[in-house]
Design an enzyme around this catalytic site. Sequence first.
Site, PDB file in Angstrom:
ATOM      1  NE  ARG A 200      36.317  -5.198  -3.783  1.00  0.00           N
ATOM      2  CZ  ARG A 200      35.752  -6.283  -4.280  1.00  0.00           C
ATOM      3  NH1 ARG A 200      34.552  -6.662  -3.820  1.00  0.00           N
ATOM      4  NH2 ARG A 200      36.333  -7.002  -5.228  1.00  0.00           N
TER       5      ARG A 200
ATOM      6  CB  SER B 174      38.623  -4.999  -7.380  1.00  0.00           C
ATOM      7  OG  SER B 174      38.745  -5.089  -5.973  1.00  0.00           O
ATOM      8  CB  SER B 175      41.736  -9.947  -6.382  1.00  0.00           C
ATOM      9  OG  SER B 175      42.738  -9.735  -7.338  1.00  0.00           O
ATOM     10  CD  GLN B 176      36.273 -15.058  -4.752  1.00  0.00           C
ATOM     11  OE1 GLN B 176      36.922 -15.595  -5.657  1.00  0.00           O
ATOM     12  NE2 GLN B 176      35.294 -15.664  -4.137  1.00  0.00           N
ATOM     13  N   PRO B 177      37.726 -10.671  -2.606  1.00  0.00           N
ATOM     14  CG  PRO B 177      36.322  -9.014  -1.723  1.00  0.00           C
ATOM     15  CD  PRO B 177      36.455  -9.981  -2.874  1.00  0.00           C
TER      16      PRO B 177
END
Length: 218
Positions: free
Chosen positions: A35, A89-92
Site C-alpha cells: 500500500r 486511499s479508502s479505508q482497507p
Amino acid sequence: MPDWQARATRLVADLIALGVLDDPRWVTAFRETPRHLFVPRWLRQEENGCWHPVAHDDPATAAEWAERTYTDAPLVTAVDATGAPISSSSQPSLMAQMLTALDVTDDARVLEIGIGTGYDAALLCHRLRDEQVHSIDVEPALTEIARERLAALAASLDEQEGEEQRRIGLRNVHQRLILMYGPSSGLRIESTSGAGTRVSFRLPAGGERQHVQSAGGG
C-alpha cells in the site's frame, strides 16, 4: 519501507478479526500488495481544520507515515480549495468489503471507475491479471486530464464491438463494475437482464462537463 510485509500482515490480521476478509485469494492480495507505494504522501487534518502533509521522505513525519499507512484508516491524498477531501486511499476494511461483494471469478474483467491512488486496482490485478482490470478516473480536481483524453475515452466507449483489442469497451469489462464515484459525477448504471448494461457519467474538461454514455450487451 523494508518491513512493509510485516506491517501488511498485521493489517490483514486486523481485517480478518473485523470479519471483513476471509477469502484466501483476497487475503493474499492484501498481504502481498504494498500500500505504501501508492500513498508516498497523504494529508493529516489538524484540529484547526488545516491539512498537514505526511510523507515518507520527510524526516519529521516519516515514522507516522509508515505506521498509519498500514492501519485500517482512510488516507486523504488531495483536498480542494475549500479544504474538502477529493481523493484518498479508502479505508482497507471498506475496500475488503467492496472487493468481496464484487464476487469476481477468475476470468472476470473489471472496470474500475475512479482509480484514486491505484491501490484498489493493484489489489484487483493481484487477484486477477493486469489485462483483466481497466481503470478510469474523472475526478474534477485532476486538471491533468486533458480534453483530448476525455474525447478519446468517449470515443473508445462508443466503438463497435469488433474493435475490442484497442478500446475500453463495456463488452470486455462490464461483467463486474466497481464504483468509486457517486451522484456528484452523475454516474448512473442501469442493468437489465437479457438486455445489457448502460453506463453514463459526466467528465469534467476545461471547466465544463461532457456527458458520456455507453451501452453494453450482457
